[in-house]
Design a protein around this motif. Structure first.
Motif, PDB file in Angstrom:
ATOM      1  N   GLN A   1     -21.274  42.289 -18.676  1.00  0.00           N
ATOM      2  CA  GLN A   1     -20.394  42.250 -17.505  1.00  0.00           C
ATOM      3  C   GLN A   1     -18.971  42.523 -17.928  1.00  0.00           C
ATOM      4  OE1 GLN A   1     -20.700  38.643 -15.263  1.00  0.00           O
ATOM      5  NE2 GLN A   1     -22.923  38.742 -15.091  1.00  0.00           N
ATOM      6  N   LYS A   2     -18.153  42.872 -16.931  1.00  0.00           N
ATOM      7  CA  LYS A   2     -16.754  43.185 -17.183  1.00  0.00           C
ATOM      8  C   LYS A   2     -15.933  41.914 -17.447  1.00  0.00           C
ATOM      9  CE  LYS A   2     -13.194  46.151 -15.228  1.00  0.00           C
ATOM     10  NZ  LYS A   2     -13.222  47.553 -14.945  1.00  0.00           N
ATOM     11  N   GLY A   3     -16.299  40.825 -16.777  1.00  0.00           N
ATOM     12  CA  GLY A   3     -15.584  39.558 -16.932  1.00  0.00           C
ATOM     13  C   GLY A   3     -16.536  38.402 -16.714  1.00  0.00           C
ATOM     14  N   ALA A   4     -15.999  37.271 -16.256  1.00  0.00           N
ATOM     15  CA  ALA A   4     -16.839  36.104 -16.013  1.00  0.00           C
ATOM     16  C   ALA A   4     -17.793  36.346 -14.839  1.00  0.00           C
ATOM     17  CB  ALA A   4     -15.968  34.894 -15.732  1.00  0.00           C
ATOM     18  N   ARG A   5     -17.260  36.947 -13.778  1.00  0.00           N
ATOM     19  CA  ARG A   5     -18.078  37.219 -12.585  1.00  0.00           C
ATOM     20  C   ARG A   5     -18.163  38.708 -12.275  1.00  0.00           C
ATOM     21  NH1 ARG A   5     -17.930  32.167  -9.193  1.00  0.00           N
ATOM     22  NH2 ARG A   5     -18.022  30.609 -10.827  1.00  0.00           N
ATOM     23  N   ALA A   6     -17.134  39.474 -12.605  1.00  0.00           N
ATOM     24  CA  ALA A   6     -17.070  40.895 -12.256  1.00  0.00           C
ATOM     25  C   ALA A   6     -18.091  41.708 -13.046  1.00  0.00           C
ATOM     26  CB  ALA A   6     -15.677  41.437 -12.504  1.00  0.00           C
ATOM     27  N   ARG A   7     -18.817  42.594 -12.356  1.00  0.00           N
ATOM     28  CA  ARG A   7     -19.803  43.460 -13.007  1.00  0.00           C
ATOM     29  C   ARG A   7     -19.185  44.826 -13.267  1.00  0.00           C
ATOM     30  NH1 ARG A   7     -21.609  38.940 -11.072  1.00  0.00           N
ATOM     31  NH2 ARG A   7     -23.844  38.538 -11.004  1.00  0.00           N
ATOM     32  N   PHE A   8     -19.827  45.576 -14.129  1.00  0.00           N
ATOM     33  CA  PHE A   8     -19.440  46.972 -14.285  1.00  0.00           C
ATOM     34  C   PHE A   8     -19.863  47.719 -13.034  1.00  0.00           C
ATOM     35  CE2 PHE A   8     -19.945  45.823 -18.882  1.00  0.00           C
ATOM     36  CZ  PHE A   8     -18.631  46.035 -19.241  1.00  0.00           C
ATOM     37  N   GLN A   9     -19.146  48.804 -12.722  1.00  0.00           N
ATOM     38  CA  GLN A   9     -19.469  49.555 -11.505  1.00  0.00           C
ATOM     39  C   GLN A   9     -20.859  50.159 -11.604  1.00  0.00           C
ATOM     40  OE1 GLN A   9     -16.332  52.156 -10.291  1.00  0.00           O
ATOM     41  NE2 GLN A   9     -17.564  53.195  -8.762  1.00  0.00           N
ATOM     42  N   PHE A  10     -21.653  50.004 -10.519  1.00  0.00           N
ATOM     43  CA  PHE A  10     -23.021  50.513 -10.491  1.00  0.00           C
ATOM     44  C   PHE A  10     -23.012  51.991 -10.100  1.00  0.00           C
ATOM     45  CE2 PHE A  10     -26.869  51.431  -7.955  1.00  0.00           C
ATOM     46  CZ  PHE A  10     -27.823  51.237  -8.946  1.00  0.00           C
ATOM     47  N   SER A  11     -23.751  52.776 -10.867  1.00  0.00           N
ATOM     48  CA  SER A  11     -23.863  54.206 -10.561  1.00  0.00           C
ATOM     49  C   SER A  11     -25.332  54.525 -10.305  1.00  0.00           C
ATOM     50  CB  SER A  11     -23.351  55.022 -11.756  1.00  0.00           C
ATOM     51  OG  SER A  11     -23.615  56.373 -11.552  1.00  0.00           O
ATOM     52  N   LYS A  12     -25.620  55.026  -9.122  1.00  0.00           N
ATOM     53  CA  LYS A  12     -27.013  55.337  -8.761  1.00  0.00           C
ATOM     54  C   LYS A  12     -27.476  56.593  -9.488  1.00  0.00           C
ATOM     55  CE  LYS A  12     -29.904  54.982  -4.710  1.00  0.00           C
ATOM     56  NZ  LYS A  12     -29.866  54.776  -3.260  1.00  0.00           N
ATOM     57  N   ARG A  13     -26.574  57.553  -9.682  1.00  0.00           N
ATOM     58  CA  ARG A  13     -26.947  58.816 -10.360  1.00  0.00           C
ATOM     59  C   ARG A  13     -26.048  59.076 -11.541  1.00  0.00           C
ATOM     60  NH1 ARG A  13     -27.392  59.429  -5.204  1.00  0.00           N
ATOM     61  NH2 ARG A  13     -29.439  59.883  -4.349  1.00  0.00           N
TER      62      ARG A  13
END
Length: 132
Positions: A120-132
């Motif tokens: 993950q990017k931080g404690a709660r923040a995720r990396f941006q999801f890319s469908k393609r």
């Protein structure tokens, strides 16, 4: 050489730790890391936070206060000084405990920064999801 009576208190806030030493019969000086408190914090709101216990109990001129503060930022250090100063005051005069307890100065603020998780990017923040 006569041993001068002094009172110690350790305060903590976030990741900051402050060792506070009270010496009775002083001129009322307040020293943080070998600088005056106003010079160290250079923000009136943090100076006010750190001095709250001594002003609440009206003991401003009764003690010389020497503080070693480290870790965290200046806001956390001001909170740690407040906590340590309250603990040292209760050791010097047990009758001050109810006043300081009612004001909430003897309670350790347990709020800490949440740890960063793996993947993950931080404690709660995720990396941006890319469908393609």
């Amino acid at each position: 050489m006569a041993e001068v009576e002094q009172y110690w208190g350790t305060g903590r806030r976030k990741t900051a730790v402050a060792r506070v030493r009270l010496i009775p019969g002083g001129s009322g000086q307040f020293v943080v890391n070998k600088k005056t408190i106003e010079e160290y914090f250079n923000r009136p709101d943090l100076v006010m936070v750190a001095k709250q216990p001594i002003e609440l109990t009206s003991k401003t001129r009764d003690y010389d206060i020497f503080v070693n503060a480290h870790g965290g930022g200046i806001s956390g250090q001001a909170g740690a000084i407040l906590h340590g100063l309250s603990r040292a005051l209760t050791k010097s005069d047990a009758s001050l405990r109810p006043v300081l307890k009612k004001a909430g100065f003897l309670t350790r603020d347990a709020r800490m920064v949440e740890r960063k998780k793996y993947g993950q990017k931080g404690a709660r923040a995720r990396f941006q999801f890319s469908k393609r």
